[in-house]
Design a protein around this motif. Structure first.
Motif, PDB file in Angstrom:
ATOM      1  N   ILE A  69       0.841  -1.102   0.116  1.00 17.63           N
ATOM      2  CA  ILE A  69      -0.138  -0.087   0.054  1.00 17.63           C
ATOM      3  C   ILE A  69       0.827   1.305  -0.133  1.00 17.63           C
ATOM      4  O   ILE A  69       0.680   2.408  -0.576  1.00 17.63           O
ATOM      5  CB  ILE A  69      -1.017  -0.058   1.120  1.00 17.63           C
ATOM      6  CG1 ILE A  69      -1.651  -1.151   1.202  1.00 17.63           C
ATOM      7  CG2 ILE A  69      -1.946   1.076   1.150  1.00 17.63           C
ATOM      8  CD1 ILE A  69      -2.570  -1.482   0.066  1.00 17.63           C
ATOM      9  N   PHE A  70       1.892   1.272   0.690  1.00 22.72           N
ATOM     10  CA  PHE A  70       3.125   2.347   0.599  1.00 22.72           C
ATOM     11  C   PHE A  70       3.387   2.636  -0.594  1.00 22.72           C
ATOM     12  O   PHE A  70       3.568   3.705  -1.153  1.00 22.72           O
ATOM     13  CB  PHE A  70       4.222   2.047   1.572  1.00 22.72           C
ATOM     14  CG  PHE A  70       5.112   3.345   1.823  1.00 22.72           C
ATOM     15  CD1 PHE A  70       4.549   4.162   2.604  1.00 22.72           C
ATOM     16  CD2 PHE A  70       6.098   3.338   1.061  1.00 22.72           C
ATOM     17  CE1 PHE A  70       5.701   5.162   2.925  1.00 22.72           C
ATOM     18  CE2 PHE A  70       6.925   4.577   1.002  1.00 22.72           C
ATOM     19  CZ  PHE A  70       6.855   5.492   1.874  1.00 22.72           C
ATOM     20  N   ILE A  71       3.673   1.497  -1.494  1.00 23.75           N
ATOM     21  CA  ILE A  71       3.995   1.755  -2.910  1.00 23.75           C
ATOM     22  C   ILE A  71       3.001   2.573  -3.781  1.00 23.75           C
ATOM     23  O   ILE A  71       3.235   3.610  -4.680  1.00 23.75           O
ATOM     24  CB  ILE A  71       4.349   0.355  -3.741  1.00 23.75           C
ATOM     25  CG1 ILE A  71       5.630  -0.286  -3.091  1.00 23.75           C
ATOM     26  CG2 ILE A  71       4.469   0.698  -5.211  1.00 23.75           C
ATOM     27  CD1 ILE A  71       5.783  -1.756  -3.356  1.00 23.75           C
ATOM     28  N   SER A  72       1.698   2.021  -3.619  1.00 26.67           N
ATOM     29  CA  SER A  72       0.605   2.769  -4.281  1.00 26.67           C
ATOM     30  C   SER A  72       0.565   4.368  -3.829  1.00 26.67           C
ATOM     31  O   SER A  72       0.333   5.079  -4.689  1.00 26.67           O
ATOM     32  CB  SER A  72      -0.644   2.069  -3.863  1.00 26.67           C
ATOM     33  OG  SER A  72      -0.623   0.641  -4.292  1.00 26.67           O
ATOM     34  N   GLY A  73       0.731   4.678  -2.641  1.00 21.12           N
ATOM     35  CA  GLY A  73       0.714   5.910  -2.104  1.00 21.12           C
ATOM     36  C   GLY A  73       1.746   6.762  -2.445  1.00 21.12           C
ATOM     37  O   GLY A  73       2.025   7.916  -2.997  1.00 21.12           O
ATOM     38  N   TYR A  74       3.160   6.144  -2.655  1.00 17.12           N
ATOM     39  CA  TYR A  74       4.148   6.919  -2.916  1.00 17.12           C
ATOM     40  C   TYR A  74       4.254   7.292  -4.560  1.00 17.12           C
ATOM     41  O   TYR A  74       4.496   8.365  -4.979  1.00 17.12           O
ATOM     42  CB  TYR A  74       5.405   5.837  -2.698  1.00 17.12           C
ATOM     43  CG  TYR A  74       6.778   6.647  -2.803  1.00 17.12           C
ATOM     44  CD1 TYR A  74       7.521   7.326  -1.854  1.00 17.12           C
ATOM     45  CD2 TYR A  74       7.587   6.883  -4.187  1.00 17.12           C
ATOM     46  CE1 TYR A  74       8.598   8.119  -1.849  1.00 17.12           C
ATOM     47  CE2 TYR A  74       8.619   7.291  -4.340  1.00 17.12           C
ATOM     48  CZ  TYR A  74       9.213   8.034  -3.370  1.00 17.12           C
ATOM     49  OH  TYR A  74      10.244   8.665  -3.498  1.00 17.12           O
ATOM     50  N   TYR A  75       3.603   6.299  -5.284  1.00 13.20           N
ATOM     51  CA  TYR A  75       3.656   6.857  -6.693  1.00 13.20           C
ATOM     52  C   TYR A  75       2.298   7.426  -7.249  1.00 13.20           C
ATOM     53  O   TYR A  75       2.230   7.935  -7.977  1.00 13.20           O
ATOM     54  CB  TYR A  75       3.994   5.463  -7.494  1.00 13.20           C
ATOM     55  CG  TYR A  75       5.392   5.092  -7.513  1.00 13.20           C
ATOM     56  CD1 TYR A  75       6.617   5.766  -8.104  1.00 13.20           C
ATOM     57  CD2 TYR A  75       5.946   4.044  -6.719  1.00 13.20           C
ATOM     58  CE1 TYR A  75       7.819   5.622  -8.040  1.00 13.20           C
ATOM     59  CE2 TYR A  75       7.226   3.820  -6.586  1.00 13.20           C
ATOM     60  CZ  TYR A  75       8.051   4.378  -7.044  1.00 13.20           C
ATOM     61  OH  TYR A  75       9.529   4.098  -7.041  1.00 13.20           O
ATOM     62  N   GLY A  76       1.438   7.248  -5.950  1.00 16.77           N
ATOM     63  CA  GLY A  76       0.020   7.662  -6.575  1.00 16.77           C
ATOM     64  C   GLY A  76      -0.753   6.581  -7.520  1.00 16.77           C
ATOM     65  O   GLY A  76      -0.271   6.128  -8.678  1.00 16.77           O
ATOM     66  N   ILE A  77      -1.937   6.345  -7.018  1.00 21.27           N
ATOM     67  CA  ILE A  77      -2.626   5.549  -7.916  1.00 21.27           C
ATOM     68  C   ILE A  77      -3.263   6.300  -9.043  1.00 21.27           C
ATOM     69  O   ILE A  77      -4.158   7.414  -8.912  1.00 21.27           O
ATOM     70  CB  ILE A  77      -3.908   4.807  -7.164  1.00 21.27           C
ATOM     71  CG1 ILE A  77      -3.651   3.537  -6.290  1.00 21.27           C
ATOM     72  CG2 ILE A  77      -4.891   4.111  -8.362  1.00 21.27           C
ATOM     73  CD1 ILE A  77      -4.409   3.118  -5.394  1.00 21.27           C
ATOM     74  N   LYS A  78      -3.206   5.847 -10.448  1.00 21.47           N
ATOM     75  CA  LYS A  78      -3.709   6.526 -11.600  1.00 21.47           C
ATOM     76  C   LYS A  78      -4.897   5.988 -11.952  1.00 21.47           C
ATOM     77  O   LYS A  78      -5.091   4.924 -12.485  1.00 21.47           O
ATOM     78  CB  LYS A  78      -2.695   6.876 -12.480  1.00 21.47           C
ATOM     79  CG  LYS A  78      -3.267   7.516 -13.769  1.00 21.47           C
ATOM     80  CD  LYS A  78      -2.157   7.806 -14.786  1.00 21.47           C
ATOM     81  CE  LYS A  78      -2.452   8.888 -15.945  1.00 21.47           C
ATOM     82  NZ  LYS A  78      -1.216   8.916 -16.806  1.00 21.47           N
ATOM     83  N   PHE A  79      -6.230   6.701 -11.603  1.00 27.14           N
ATOM     84  CA  PHE A  79      -7.371   6.113 -11.689  1.00 27.14           C
ATOM     85  C   PHE A  79      -7.634   5.655 -13.426  1.00 27.14           C
ATOM     86  O   PHE A  79      -7.820   6.506 -14.152  1.00 27.14           O
ATOM     87  CB  PHE A  79      -8.556   6.871 -11.496  1.00 27.14           C
ATOM     88  CG  PHE A  79     -10.098   6.154 -11.344  1.00 27.14           C
ATOM     89  CD1 PHE A  79     -10.410   5.530 -10.065  1.00 27.14           C
ATOM     90  CD2 PHE A  79     -10.708   6.173 -12.157  1.00 27.14           C
ATOM     91  CE1 PHE A  79     -11.699   4.983 -10.091  1.00 27.14           C
ATOM     92  CE2 PHE A  79     -12.046   5.748 -12.183  1.00 27.14           C
ATOM     93  CZ  PHE A  79     -12.520   5.060 -11.477  1.00 27.14           C
ATOM     94  N   ARG A  80      -8.135   4.524 -13.393  1.00 28.75           N
ATOM     95  CA  ARG A  80      -8.430   4.059 -14.798  1.00 28.75           C
ATOM     96  C   ARG A  80      -9.801   2.904 -14.729  1.00 28.75           C
ATOM     97  O   ARG A  80      -9.660   2.011 -13.850  1.00 28.75           O
ATOM     98  CB  ARG A  80      -7.587   3.205 -15.431  1.00 28.75           C
ATOM     99  CG  ARG A  80      -6.243   4.346 -16.052  1.00 28.75           C
ATOM    100  CD  ARG A  80      -6.941   4.933 -17.245  1.00 28.75           C
ATOM    101  NE  ARG A  80      -5.623   5.850 -17.770  1.00 28.75           N
ATOM    102  CZ  ARG A  80      -5.275   6.980 -17.490  1.00 28.75           C
ATOM    103  NH1 ARG A  80      -6.406   7.752 -16.398  1.00 28.75           N
ATOM    104  NH2 ARG A  80      -4.396   7.725 -17.852  1.00 28.75           N
ATOM    105  N   ILE A  81     -10.806   3.234 -15.250  1.00 28.71           N
ATOM    106  CA  ILE A  81     -11.795   2.597 -15.333  1.00 28.71           C
ATOM    107  C   ILE A  81     -11.698   1.020 -15.761  1.00 28.71           C
ATOM    108  O   ILE A  81     -11.697   0.124 -15.277  1.00 28.71           O
ATOM    109  CB  ILE A  81     -13.254   2.887 -16.221  1.00 28.71           C
ATOM    110  CG1 ILE A  81     -13.718   4.224 -15.462  1.00 28.71           C
ATOM    111  CG2 ILE A  81     -14.216   1.943 -16.502  1.00 28.71           C
ATOM    112  CD1 ILE A  81     -14.617   3.826 -14.298  1.00 28.71           C
ATOM    113  N   LYS A  82     -10.615   0.939 -16.618  1.00 27.80           N
ATOM    114  CA  LYS A  82     -10.311  -0.219 -17.203  1.00 27.80           C
ATOM    115  C   LYS A  82      -9.732  -1.119 -16.175  1.00 27.80           C
ATOM    116  O   LYS A  82     -10.072  -2.429 -16.149  1.00 27.80           O
ATOM    117  CB  LYS A  82      -9.523  -0.172 -18.454  1.00 27.80           C
ATOM    118  CG  LYS A  82      -9.040  -1.581 -19.027  1.00 27.80           C
ATOM    119  CD  LYS A  82      -8.135  -1.346 -20.284  1.00 27.80           C
ATOM    120  CE  LYS A  82      -7.462  -2.607 -20.833  1.00 27.80           C
ATOM    121  NZ  LYS A  82      -6.602  -2.630 -21.739  1.00 27.80           N
TER     122      LYS A  82
END
Length: 357
Positions: A69-82
Motif C-alpha cells: 500500500i505504501f508503494i501505491s501511495g508513494y507513486y499515486g494510483i492513477k485511476f482507470r475504469i479499465k
C-alpha cells in the motif's frame, strides 16, 4: 507547494512487488501450513521452539501488506475504469474457476451460491486485501487531491490524525467505533496511502540502502521481541498485537524495506513480465478452497522432502508457486482481455477517467 513530478515505476520497484508477494505466500505457509495461526486462539503462553522459529521468520514478513500500500501511495494510483473492471473480472474468474476445478476432482456440481459468491467476491470480502484495495482504488482520485490542493501543514495535520487513530489509539486500544481492526481495514490502507504520498512529497529522508536494510532488520527483531516479551510478561492476546498491521514498528519496517529497494539499480526488463501477475498469485493461493489445500499439502511436502530445512523448502515452493501462477495468469489475461477491451470500446466507459481525475 513543492510537489515532485510523478515518475514511472522503476524495475527495482517491480522487483520489490515480486519479492513482497513471495514473502506473503511464505507468511501464509507459516501461519496455516505450520499451524502458527492456531496459537492466536490458544490461551497458553507456552510456545515450543519450532513455533518460535516460525514466528521469528514471520517477523521479517509481516510488513508486506503495508509495503504494497505504501508503494501505491508513494507513486499515486492513477485511476482507470479499465483497471477497475480488470480487477473485478480477475477476481470473479479465479473465484469461480477455482471452485470449478475443485468440484471437478471431488465430483460435486457448481452450486448457485458458489456462482453468486464468485460474482460478489470483491464486495463480500472473499479476499480481505482485494476488497480493501478495490475501494482504496475507487477513492484514490479524491485522496490524491489532498496532496494537490492542501498546504503542507494541512496535509501533515490529516496524516497526524490518521496516525493517532490507526497507529496509536487503534494499536494500543483498538476501539470498535474507529474500525481499525488491527490494520485489516480500508481505513488503515488510506492511512498508509497518505504516508506514501507524504514521503514522495514532503518527507525528505534520504539515506543509503544499507541504512534502510539495517533499519528493516532492527524493526523485524523488535517485532519478534515485542511478541516474546508480551507473551512472557503479559499474555498471548497482547503478544499477538506485535504482528498487527497497525503496529508502528511494522509500518517503519515496511517503509525501510521500500526505500532499500528504491536505492537499488535493476536493469532486468524480464521483471515486468512477472510483476504484472502479483495480484493473481494472491487470488490463487488465498482462495478459500485452495488456501488450506495448498498450505497443508505443501507443508507436508516440505517436511518430507526438505532441502536444507523446512523453511528453505517452503521458500522454494513459494517461488515455484509464483512462477506457476504467473503462467496461469498470462493464459487468463489472453482469454479475458479481448472481452474487456471490447466491453470498454462498446460502452465508452473509459470517458469517465477524465471526468473523475
Amino acid at each position: 507547494m513543492n510537489t515532485k513530478v510523478k515518475q514511472p515505476r522503476e524495475l527495482n520497484i517491480e522487483l520489490l512487488r515480486i519479492v513482497l508477494m513471495v514473502m506473503i505466500v511464505c507468511h501464509h505457509f507459516l501461519m496455516r501450513g505450520r499451524g502458527l495461526h492456531l496459537l492466536y486462539t490458544s490461551e497458553s503462553t507456552h510456545i515450543n521452539n519450532d513455533a518460535l522459529q516460525g514466528l521469528f521468520i514471520d517477523s521479517f514478513l509481516i510488513m508486506t501488506v503495508n509495503c504494497f500500500i505504501f508503494i501505491s501511495g508513494y507513486y499515486g494510483i492513477k485511476f482507470r475504469i479499465k483497471t477497475i473492471l480488470s480487477l473485478l473480472i480477475q477476481a470473479i474468474t479465479y473465484s469461480i474457476g477455482i471452485d470449478i476445478i475443485f468440484n471437478f476432482f471431488t465430483g460435486d456440481t457448481l452450486s448457485f451460491d458458489s456462482i453468486l459468491n464468485g460474482l460478489l467476491s470483491v464486495p463480500n470480502g472473499q479476499w480481505w486485501f482485494i476488497t480493501a484495495y478495490f475501494f482504496l482504488y475507487l477513492l484514490s482520485p479524491f485522496l490524491n487531491l489532498a496532496k494537490k490542493y492542501l498546504s503542507k501543514f494541512q496535509f501533515l495535520y490529516i496524516l497526524g490524525v490518521f496516525t493517532m487513530i490507526n497507529f496509536i489509539i487503534g494499536f494500543t486500544l483498538d476501539p470498535t467505533p474507529l474500525g481499525v481492526l488491527n490494520g485489516y481495514s480500508l481505513f488503515s490502507f488510506i492511512c498508509i496511502y497518505f504516508y506514501g504520498q507524504a514521503f514522495s512529497t514532503y518527507l525528505n529522508f534520504e539515506k543509503g540502502k544499507l541504512f534502510y536494510l539495517g533499519l528493516y532488520v532492527i524493526c523485524s527483531l523488535l517485532i519478534f521481541g515485542m511478541f516474546f516479551m508480551g507473551l512472557k510478561y503479559i499474555g498471548v492476546g497482547i503478544a499477538w498485537r506485535a504482528f498487527s498491521y497497525n503496529n508502528p514498528v511494522v509500518l517503519i519496517s515496511a517503509v525501510s524495506f521500500f526505500f532499500f529497494f528504491k536505492n537499488l539499480k535493476i536493469n532486468y526488463k524480464v521483471i515486468s513480465f512477472f510483476s504484472s501477475s502479483v495480484l493473481a498469485i494472491y487470488l490463487i493461493h488465498e482462495h478459500p478452497r485452495s488456501a488450506d489445500f495448498l498450505t497443508d499439502n505443501l507443508n507436508a511436502a516440505a517436511v518430507n522432502y526438505k532441502i536444507g530445512s523446512v523453511y528453505i523448502t517452503l521458500f522454494l515452493i513459494a517461488v515455484l508457486l509464483f512462477l506457476g501462477g504467473t503462467l496461469i495468469e498470462k493464459v487468463r489475461t489472453a482469454v479475458t482481455e479481448p472481452f474487456l477491451n471490447y466491453l470498454i470500446r462498446k460502452s465508452g466507459w473509459d470517458r469517465l477517467d477524465e471526468k473523475i481525475i
